[in-house]
Each structure stands twice: as C-alpha cells, then as structure tokens.
Design an enzyme around this catalytic site. Structure first.
Site, short mmCIF file in Angstrom:
data_model
loop_
_atom_site.label_atom_id
_atom_site.label_comp_id
_atom_site.label_asym_id
_atom_site.label_seq_id
_atom_site.Cartn_x
_atom_site.Cartn_y
_atom_site.Cartn_z
N HIS A 1 -10.27 -2.13 -7.22
CA HIS A 1 -9.04 -1.76 -7.93
C HIS A 1 -8.73 -2.78 -9.01
O HIS A 1 -8.37 -2.44 -10.14
CB HIS A 1 -7.85 -1.68 -6.96
CG HIS A 1 -8.10 -0.79 -5.79
ND1 HIS A 1 -7.30 -0.75 -4.68
CD2 HIS A 1 -9.09 0.12 -5.56
CE1 HIS A 1 -7.78 0.13 -3.82
NE2 HIS A 1 -8.87 0.66 -4.33
N HIS B 1 -5.65 2.46 3.47
CA HIS B 1 -5.12 1.15 3.87
C HIS B 1 -3.82 1.33 4.66
O HIS B 1 -3.62 0.72 5.70
CB HIS B 1 -4.89 0.27 2.64
CG HIS B 1 -6.13 0.08 1.81
ND1 HIS B 1 -6.13 -0.52 0.58
CD2 HIS B 1 -7.42 0.41 2.05
CE1 HIS B 1 -7.36 -0.53 0.10
NE2 HIS B 1 -8.16 0.03 0.97
N TYR C 1 -2.82 0.31 8.81
CA TYR C 1 -1.76 -0.55 9.38
C TYR C 1 -1.14 0.12 10.60
O TYR C 1 -0.79 -0.53 11.57
CB TYR C 1 -0.68 -0.89 8.33
CG TYR C 1 -1.28 -1.51 7.08
CD1 TYR C 1 -2.31 -2.45 7.18
CD2 TYR C 1 -0.84 -1.14 5.82
CE1 TYR C 1 -2.87 -2.99 6.05
CE2 TYR C 1 -1.42 -1.69 4.68
CZ TYR C 1 -2.44 -2.61 4.81
OH TYR C 1 -3.00 -3.15 3.68
N ASP D 1 0.81 -1.22 0.00
CA ASP D 1 0.00 0.00 0.00
C ASP D 1 0.85 1.27 0.00
O ASP D 1 0.38 2.31 -0.47
CB ASP D 1 -1.00 -0.03 1.16
CG ASP D 1 -2.21 -0.90 0.81
OD1 ASP D 1 -2.88 -0.56 -0.18
OD2 ASP D 1 -2.46 -1.91 1.49
N GLU E 1 -5.83 3.65 -1.21
CA GLU E 1 -4.64 2.91 -0.77
C GLU E 1 -4.00 3.61 0.44
O GLU E 1 -3.43 2.95 1.31
CB GLU E 1 -3.61 2.80 -1.90
CG GLU E 1 -4.15 2.25 -3.22
CD GLU E 1 -4.44 0.76 -3.23
OE1 GLU E 1 -4.65 0.17 -2.15
OE2 GLU E 1 -4.44 0.18 -4.35
N ASP F 1 -12.09 -3.10 -1.13
CA ASP F 1 -11.51 -2.04 -1.97
C ASP F 1 -10.62 -2.65 -3.06
O ASP F 1 -10.66 -2.23 -4.22
CB ASP F 1 -10.66 -1.07 -1.14
CG ASP F 1 -11.49 -0.26 -0.15
OD1 ASP F 1 -12.71 -0.15 -0.34
OD2 ASP F 1 -10.89 0.26 0.82
N GLU F 2 -9.80 -3.62 -2.67
CA GLU F 2 -8.86 -4.20 -3.65
C GLU F 2 -9.60 -4.83 -4.82
O GLU F 2 -9.12 -4.84 -5.95
CB GLU F 2 -7.93 -5.24 -2.99
CG GLU F 2 -7.04 -4.72 -1.87
CD GLU F 2 -6.22 -3.49 -2.19
OE1 GLU F 2 -6.14 -3.08 -3.37
OE2 GLU F 2 -5.65 -2.90 -1.25
N GLU G 1 -2.83 -6.30 -7.57
CA GLU G 1 -4.19 -6.20 -7.04
C GLU G 1 -4.90 -7.57 -7.06
O GLU G 1 -5.78 -7.82 -6.24
CB GLU G 1 -5.01 -5.19 -7.85
CG GLU G 1 -4.45 -3.76 -7.88
CD GLU G 1 -4.75 -2.96 -6.61
OE1 GLU G 1 -5.35 -3.51 -5.68
OE2 GLU G 1 -4.35 -1.78 -6.56
#
Ligand code: FES
Ligand SMILES: [Fe+2]
Ligand SMILES: [Fe+2]
Lengths: 87, 377
Positions: free
Chosen positions: B242, B119, B123, B85, B116, B238-239, B205
């Site tokens: 993408h 994301h 973390y 990310d 991203e 989300d991924e 992705e």
C-alpha cells in the site's frame, strides 16, 4: 567469461569486492557486516533505497517501489560495473 | 459533474491523468498509462491470506501471563490498528473511486481497500480468541481519547475531499451554499484536497502502524503471542505494498509524470505535505508514550520506539523527495524488526513466527502419478 566481481564503494568509506553471480547487492553489504536498511527484500517496499553515485546495476526481479533518478534498490539488483553507492 | 457508473464517451485512458479526468468506463488492463498499479494489483493478490488460517489459540495462554501494563500495550495497539483498518477498508473506495480516471488505478484502489478489510477481520479473529466477548474492546475505540485524536487527524483529509467531491458532483464548479456556509468549489481546490489526502494516507501507511508492529514483534522475540505475530507479519507485508502505491502517486505527480497541474500543486503544498507527515510522527511518539504509561515491556521502551519512528520516518520522507528529518537517527535501533518485515524468509525453520510463507494453504503443484501410486478410491 564475463566479469562478475566488481568493486563497490559504500558511503565513501567501505570498499568491497562484490560477486554479481552470488546473491543481491544488499546481501553483499550484509555479508560485509555493513549496517543495512530493508524490510521486504523483494523490491516492493523501497526501504533499502540507496543512491547510485557511479556505475550501473542490473535488476534480478522487476522492482515495484518507485525508483527516482539516481536511486537503486539493492535488495533486488546486482552490480554490472564497479559502483559507488550511498546506503 | 455528476458521476456515471459507465461513462459513454469515447475516451483514451492512455491520455488520462490518475484523477479528475474522465471517469473510467471499460475495465481493461491490456494497456496501461501507469503499469505499476497493475503490477501492484498482481503482487497484492499473490499475498492473499485468510485470518482463520492462522492458529492463534496458544495466544490465550500467553495473554493471561502478561503483566497488566503489557496487556495494556497489546490491547491498545489492537484498538489503534482496528481504527486504522476501519478507515482504510472504506475510505480509498469512497474518496478515490468517484474521481479516478485510469482502469488499473481504479482496480488497485479496490484491491487495496479489500485487503484492509482482511486486516479488520483478522482483529476480530484475534480478539475472539482472547475474550469470550470482545465488545468492550471494540466499543472503547470510539470513546478512547488517545485513539479519537488520531482518528480525527486521519479522517479529516478524506472527509474534506469527499465533501468537496460531492459538492462538485451535484453543483459543478462555483460557489455553493450548504447550511449557511459558502464553499468555493474549483478544480484547483479539489486537486489540492486530493494531494493533501494522499499525503495523509501515505503517512498512515508509512509509519502509523509501526509502533504497534514493533510491540507485536517484541512479544514474538520473547516467544509470546506468536499467533498474533504471524497475522501482523502478513498485515505488515500488505502495508508495504500500500505504501508503495501512495509513494508512486506522490512521485508521479511531483516529478511531472502525470497531471501537470498536480505537479504545480505538489510544489505549492510541499510544506503542508511535510507538516502532515511530521504531525503523524509526533502523534506516533505520543502513542508510544501512552502505551508505556504504566511501565515498559522487556526489550522495548518508549525511547527506543521513538527512535524507531524517527528511523523509518527518514526512509519514508526520502522516498518522496524530502531530506531525512532526523539525520541523527540513521541507524535502526530495533534491528530484529527486519526479520519480521522480510516478505519471505525461507531459510529459517517454518514453525517460527517470523515466517509467513507456510501460513496460508500452499499447494504443491508438482505432483506426479507416482505420488498417487497406492491411492485407491
Ligand atoms: S527491501 Fe523492500 S525494496 Fe528493497
Ligand atoms: Fe491494513
Ligand atoms: Fe494499508
């Protein structure tokens, strides 16, 4: 009354009766205990992508995953006729 | 061809290709060459979420109960995702915005990259909760050989495209010498670099996150690290958006629905595209090996993970017009993964980790006056 139950042949070996007024085509495959591929179940990831060999389907929501010629996304469509698909 | 932030030429974006046409001037979305990107923007924005809204506080207790090898799995995956990310939070912007030619695609790229960054911020949210000082984890990302190897493979395609675009912007087409090396900059070469770059991002992705997703959801199956699992569910959703966007780009090119020269290039570089994908598959399997070097975890081991990589590689490759590379792996070895990947699973009780719908502050818009009956100020 328009017809809503259609015959769907999956992978050339399973024959199911699918009621288009009850849930999506993918849900029908699951209800018949077939092994299914999916992630989002909302038409945007493409993981449920299947091949339509004959027949036609109707989309319940606008599919966002790329649909190549002959592909369908069973998570967001229902049969419009008898179908033959590979999933 | 130097870049202008507002191209003053009169252009009709409906006649432009996705990339390397005229640069975008007016950000208008009333008409679209490829309306799919506008739809993806809407979809992605409807998924907006904030990491802070997900309560990860219980994970600290769970984390301390994990075995050393399970801790290694958990932290290594977070490091790898942080790397991915970090790259994705900036690279689509830096590499693609200077060359994009459609307003809806330009905005999609910005929206994509922005998510991203959410994301990445999640973390930090997860790690801050686990460690009073997460520096050591972050600092290892640029030292860890396993991660560096992957970083290099992902960033080289972006870096190549960015470098050639910079040469083109400053010198135009032709031979340029930089630090004693001659580069031949042609539009064809630029487009080839773009094609390879998008294929590399597509592989990222498509599969690069999934080994780590599988570990997260395997913990959640044991009711461990469920706060983390909620966040990863949102990231996975989300991924998928993408991924759909990169699949669209590749397919629009190869099926001749965009730049005709890109169709030729898609044919010419088909083997390279295949190789890029298969290298990612190989690296993900090596990652599974690295994760479980000190022992596996309950419900998951290296070979199941490798089978899962092959299973999704089949789906992803078919999506961009290749045959399934692993025909013997047609069935899903980790069927429980699916319930975490469903975009919304309303039938199950909302406190469970596999539900994402209740996570973000939801507003009930159907309030009527009687609801406020005995409400006094
Ligand atoms: S499951 Fe995602 S498109 Fe059908
Ligand atoms: Fe991401
Ligand atoms: Fe992404």
């Amino acid at each position: 009354m328009t017809q809503s139950v259609f015959k769907v042949i999956v992978n050339g070996e399973h024959e199911l009766a699918v009621d288009a007024s009850e849930g999506t085509l993918l849900e029908a495959l699951e209800a018949h205990k077939l092994e299914v591929n999916y992630h989002c179940k909302s038409g945007f990831c493409g993981a449920c992508r299947s091949t339509l060999k004959s027949g036609s389907v109707r989309y319940l929501t606008d599919p966002l995953a790329y649909i190549r010629k002959g592909d369908i996304l069973p998570c967001c469509c229902v049969p419009e006729s008898d179908l033959e698909i590979d999933h | 061809m130097s870049y202008s932030t507002f191209n003053q030429a009169q252009i009709n974006p409906l006649n432009e290709p996705m990339y390397f046409g005229n640069s975008v001037n007016v950000a208008r979305y009333d008409q679209q060459k490829h309306s799919i990107f506008e739809k993806l923007i809407e979809k992605q924005i409807s998924f907006f979420w904030r990491p802070e809204e997900v309560d990860v506080s219980r994970d600290r207790v769970d984390f301390n109960k994990l075995t050393t090898s399970e801790k290694h799995v958990f932290i290594s995956n977070l490091k790898y995702q942080t790397l991915l990310d970090s790259i994705q939070g900036r690279s689509p912007n830096i590499a693609l915005l200077p060359i994009v030619s459609l307003p809806e695609l330009e905005t999609w790229i910005e929206t994509w990259s922005f998510f991203e960054t959410i994301h990445s911020r999640s973390y930090t949210h997860i790690l801050r909760n686990l460690f009073s000082d997460p520096s050591e984890v972050f600092e290892d990302i640029v030292i860890n050989e396993q991660i560096k190897m992957r970083a290099n493979d992902i960033s080289q395609y972006y870096d190549n495209l960015i470098f050639y675009t910079q040469l083109w912007q400053t010198h135009g087409e032709g031979e340029v010498e930089v630090d004693g090396e001659i580069y031949n900059v042609t539009m064809r070469e630029l487009k080839k670099k773009l094609f390879l770059c998008i294929n590399s991002v597509n592989a990222l992705e498509a599969i690069r996150f999934y080994v780590s997703f599988a570990c997260t959801f395997a913990f959640a199956e044991r009711e461990l690290m469920e706060g983390n699992a909620k966040i990863i569910r949102l990231i996975a959703r989300d991924e998928n958006v993408h991924l759909t966007s990169t699949q669209h780009m590749i397919n629009l090119w190869q099926y001749g629905e965009d730049d005709p020269e890109m169709k030729e290039i898609a044919e010419e570089l088909r083997d390279d595209a295949y190789e890029i994908f298969m290298t990612a598959v190989k690296q993900e399997k090596q990652w599974a090996h690295y994760l479980f070097k000190d022992g596996s975890m309950i419900g998951l081991n290296e070979s199941m993970l490798c089978q899962y990589v092959e299973y999704i590689a089949n789906l992803r490759m078919q999506a961009i017009g290749f045959d399934a590379p692993f025909p013997e792996q047609r069935s899903n070895p980790l069927p429980w993964m699916n319930k975490y990947l469903v975009s919304d699973n309303v039938q199950v009780a909302p406190q469970e980790a596999e539900i994402s719908s209740y996570l973000v502050g939801q507003i009930d818009s159907s309030v009527d006056a009687s609801d406020l009956g005995d409400f006094d100020l």
